[in-house]
Scaffold this motif. Structure first.
Motif, PDB file in Angstrom:
ATOM      1  N   MET A 204       1.255  41.499 -61.953  1.00 22.21           N
ATOM      2  CA  MET A 204       1.923  40.376 -61.283  1.00 22.21           C
ATOM      3  C   MET A 204       3.375  40.263 -61.728  1.00 22.21           C
ATOM      4  N   SER A 205       3.583  40.473 -63.027  1.00 23.40           N
ATOM      5  CA  SER A 205       4.935  40.380 -63.562  1.00 23.40           C
ATOM      6  C   SER A 205       5.832  41.475 -62.975  1.00 23.40           C
ATOM      7  N   LEU A 206       5.307  42.696 -62.890  1.00 25.25           N
ATOM      8  CA  LEU A 206       6.095  43.807 -62.355  1.00 25.25           C
ATOM      9  C   LEU A 206       6.358  43.617 -60.862  1.00 25.25           C
ATOM     10  N   ALA A 207       5.365  43.100 -60.131  1.00 20.44           N
ATOM     11  CA  ALA A 207       5.560  42.856 -58.695  1.00 20.44           C
ATOM     12  C   ALA A 207       6.641  41.796 -58.479  1.00 20.44           C
ATOM     13  N   PHE A 208       6.610  40.743 -59.302  1.00 24.84           N
ATOM     14  CA  PHE A 208       7.628  39.707 -59.193  1.00 24.84           C
ATOM     15  C   PHE A 208       9.009  40.270 -59.521  1.00 24.84           C
ATOM     16  N   ALA A 209       9.082  41.181 -60.499  1.00 23.71           N
ATOM     17  CA  ALA A 209      10.371  41.767 -60.878  1.00 23.71           C
ATOM     18  C   ALA A 209      11.029  42.471 -59.701  1.00 23.71           C
ATOM     19  N   MET A 210      10.228  43.132 -58.862  1.00 23.70           N
ATOM     20  CA  MET A 210      10.798  43.881 -57.743  1.00 23.70           C
ATOM     21  C   MET A 210      11.380  42.960 -56.662  1.00 23.70           C
ATOM     22  N   THR A 211      11.008  41.679 -56.670  1.00 17.67           N
ATOM     23  CA  THR A 211      11.547  40.767 -55.662  1.00 17.67           C
ATOM     24  C   THR A 211      13.021  40.457 -55.884  1.00 17.67           C
ATOM     25  N   TYR A 212      13.524  40.662 -57.099  1.00 16.72           N
ATOM     26  CA  TYR A 212      14.945  40.386 -57.347  1.00 16.72           C
ATOM     27  C   TYR A 212      15.667  41.620 -57.902  1.00 16.72           C
ATOM     28  N   TYR A 213      15.055  42.792 -57.713  1.00 21.02           N
ATOM     29  CA  TYR A 213      15.668  44.028 -58.213  1.00 21.02           C
ATOM     30  C   TYR A 213      17.045  44.250 -57.614  1.00 21.02           C
ATOM     31  N   ASP A 214      17.195  43.998 -56.317  1.00 21.42           N
ATOM     32  CA  ASP A 214      18.474  44.262 -55.641  1.00 21.42           C
ATOM     33  C   ASP A 214      19.604  43.388 -56.190  1.00 21.42           C
ATOM     34  N   ALA A 215      19.261  42.211 -56.739  1.00 17.93           N
ATOM     35  CA  ALA A 215      20.292  41.298 -57.235  1.00 17.93           C
ATOM     36  C   ALA A 215      20.740  41.635 -58.652  1.00 17.93           C
ATOM     37  N   VAL A 216      20.025  42.535 -59.326  1.00 16.86           N
ATOM     38  CA  VAL A 216      20.389  42.905 -60.696  1.00 16.86           C
ATOM     39  C   VAL A 216      21.619  43.801 -60.675  1.00 16.86           C
ATOM     40  N   PRO A 217      22.616  43.520 -61.503  1.00 14.55           N
ATOM     41  CA  PRO A 217      23.844  44.328 -61.489  1.00 14.55           C
ATOM     42  C   PRO A 217      23.604  45.746 -61.995  1.00 14.55           C
TER      43      PRO A 217
ATOM     44  N   LEU B 294       8.097  36.074 -69.351  1.00 16.57           N
ATOM     45  CA  LEU B 294       8.981  35.068 -68.775  1.00 16.57           C
ATOM     46  C   LEU B 294      10.388  35.177 -69.361  1.00 16.57           C
ATOM     47  N   ALA B 295      10.468  35.448 -70.663  1.00 15.57           N
ATOM     48  CA  ALA B 295      11.776  35.600 -71.303  1.00 15.57           C
ATOM     49  C   ALA B 295      12.537  36.785 -70.713  1.00 15.57           C
ATOM     50  N   VAL B 296      11.828  37.886 -70.447  1.00 14.32           N
ATOM     51  CA  VAL B 296      12.484  39.059 -69.859  1.00 14.32           C
ATOM     52  C   VAL B 296      12.962  38.738 -68.447  1.00 14.32           C
ATOM     53  N   HIS B 297      12.118  38.069 -67.657  1.00 12.82           N
ATOM     54  CA  HIS B 297      12.531  37.689 -66.305  1.00 12.82           C
ATOM     55  C   HIS B 297      13.768  36.795 -66.343  1.00 12.82           C
ATOM     56  N   GLN B 298      13.776  35.858 -67.259  1.00 16.43           N
ATOM     57  CA  GLN B 298      14.933  34.962 -67.356  1.00 16.43           C
ATOM     58  C   GLN B 298      16.191  35.733 -67.719  1.00 16.43           C
ATOM     59  N   SER B 299      16.051  36.717 -68.604  1.00 14.21           N
ATOM     60  CA  SER B 299      17.219  37.488 -69.026  1.00 14.21           C
ATOM     61  C   SER B 299      17.844  38.262 -67.867  1.00 14.21           C
ATOM     62  N   PHE B 300      17.033  38.596 -66.837  1.00 18.48           N
ATOM     63  CA  PHE B 300      17.554  39.295 -65.661  1.00 18.48           C
ATOM     64  C   PHE B 300      17.946  38.333 -64.547  1.00 18.48           C
ATOM     65  N   GLY B 301      17.919  37.025 -64.817  1.00 20.46           N
ATOM     66  CA  GLY B 301      18.363  36.044 -63.838  1.00 20.46           C
ATOM     67  C   GLY B 301      17.342  35.686 -62.782  1.00 20.46           C
ATOM     68  N   ALA B 302      16.047  35.895 -63.057  1.00 23.63           N
ATOM     69  CA  ALA B 302      15.016  35.630 -62.049  1.00 23.63           C
ATOM     70  C   ALA B 302      14.890  34.152 -61.723  1.00 23.63           C
ATOM     71  N   PHE B 303      15.261  33.282 -62.663  1.00 23.19           N
ATOM     72  CA  PHE B 303      15.101  31.840 -62.458  1.00 23.19           C
ATOM     73  C   PHE B 303      16.449  31.143 -62.330  1.00 23.19           C
ATOM     74  N   GLY B 304      17.415  31.837 -61.788  1.00 25.44           N
ATOM     75  CA  GLY B 304      18.742  31.264 -61.653  1.00 25.44           C
ATOM     76  C   GLY B 304      19.693  31.855 -62.672  1.00 25.44           C
ATOM     77  N   ASP B 305      20.884  31.401 -62.668  1.00 23.64           N
ATOM     78  CA  ASP B 305      21.928  31.934 -63.540  1.00 23.64           C
ATOM     79  C   ASP B 305      21.849  31.280 -64.915  1.00 23.64           C
ATOM     80  N   TRP B 306      20.800  31.627 -65.664  1.00 24.77           N
ATOM     81  CA  TRP B 306      20.606  31.093 -67.005  1.00 24.77           C
ATOM     82  C   TRP B 306      20.780  32.215 -68.018  1.00 24.77           C
TER      83      TRP B 306
END
Length: 216
Positions: free
Chosen positions: A1-14, A107-119
Motif C-alpha cells: 500500500m505504501s509503495l502504491a501510494f508513493a507512485m501517485t506523486y512520483y511525477d511531482a518529485v524533483p 509515513l516519515a519517508v512519504h512526508q520527506s518526499f512532500g506527499a502530504f504537502g510542502d512540509w
C-alpha cells in the motif's frame, strides 16, 4: 500500500531527488530520480523494521520452545511455566509494536518526499510517535509479566519484578541477573553499580537527542 501510494506523486518529485535529510528536515544529499531508486527509498526503512520483527518473533518462539522442552538451564517446573507464559504473551504486543513502527517510518519517508504537502520532515513528531508507542509497549509487557507471575508465582516475593519490569532484590549480590531461564539479562536495581552502568549506557542516547534538538 505504501509503495502504491508513493507512485501517485512520483511525477511531482524533483530530479535529482533528495535521499538524505539533516536533523532540521532539510535535504542534504541527492541522487538521480529513478523508479527503482524512489521505491527503494520507501521500502528500506519499513523493510528493515519488518525483517527485525521477523527475527525477533523467531527468537522469542525459539526461547519459548526451549523453555517448554526444558532445554534451558535447569529450572523448577513453575519457573519454566512462568517463562513460557511470559514469552507467549510477548508475541502479539511485539508484533503490533513493530508493525506500527514500520508505519511511522513509512509515513516519515512519504512526508520527506512532500506527499502530504510542502512540509519539511520533522524529527520531533517521529520521536514523539515512537516514544508514545514504546511507552504503550512497556506498559503492555509489564502487565503481561505480572499476569504470568500471578499464574506461576516466583519462589519468593523478592524475586518478583516490580511493575513487571524491574528486578530489585537486596538479598541478591548480583548486579546482572539472568531471567526466564537465561532468556533475558537484567539489572538488579538494588545494587548501586547497576544504576552507574545504566547511566553510562543512556548517556550517549541523551547526548544525541540534545544535539538533534540544538541542530533543529
Amino acid at each position: 500500500m505504501s509503495l502504491a501510494f508513493a507512485m501517485t506523486y512520483y511525477d511531482a518529485v524533483p530530479d535529482p531527488m533528495p535521499v538524505h535529510f539533516d536533523a532540521a528536515g532539510e535535504p542534504d544529499s541527492f541522487t538521480a530520480k529513478t523508479v527503482p531508486g524512489f521505491l527503494g527509498m520507501h521500502l528500506l526503512g519499513p523493510g528493515v523494521t519488518m525483517l527485525t520483527g521477523l527475527a525477533s518473533a523467531a527468537l522469542v518462539t525459539s526461547q519459548a520452545r526451549s523453555a517448554a522442552e526444558d532445554t534451558f538451564p535447569a529450572r523448577a517446573p513453575e519457573d519454566r511455566a512462568r517463562t513460557v507464559g511470559i514469552l507467549s504473551r510477548l508475541q502479539k504486543p511485539m508484533a503490533t509494536y513493530l508493525v506500527a513502527l514500520a508505519i511511522i517510518v513509512a509515513l516519515a519517508v512519504h512526508q520527506s518526499f512532500g506527499a502530504f504537502g510542502d512540509w519539511n520532515l520533522s524529527i520531533w513528531w517521529v520521536l514523539a510517535a515512537i516514544g508514545l508507542l514504546t511507552v504503550w509497549l512497556m506498559v503492555t509487557l509489564s502487565r503481561s509479566v505480572r499476569d504470568a507471575e500471578v499464574e506461576n508465582p516466583p519462589a519468593s516475593d523478592a524475586e518478583r519484578l516490580r511493575w513487571g519490569m524491574f528486578y530489585v532484590n537486596p538479598a541478591d549480590e548480583r548486579v546482572f541477573v539472568d531471567l526466564m531461564g537465561g532468556a533475558n539479562l537484567t539489572f538488579n536495581f538494588a545494587r548501586p553499580l547497576a544504576w552507574v552502568v545504566l547511566l553510562a549506557l543512556l548517556t550517549p542516547v541523551i547526548l544525541v537527542l540534545i544535539l538533534v534538538g540544538l541542530s533543529s
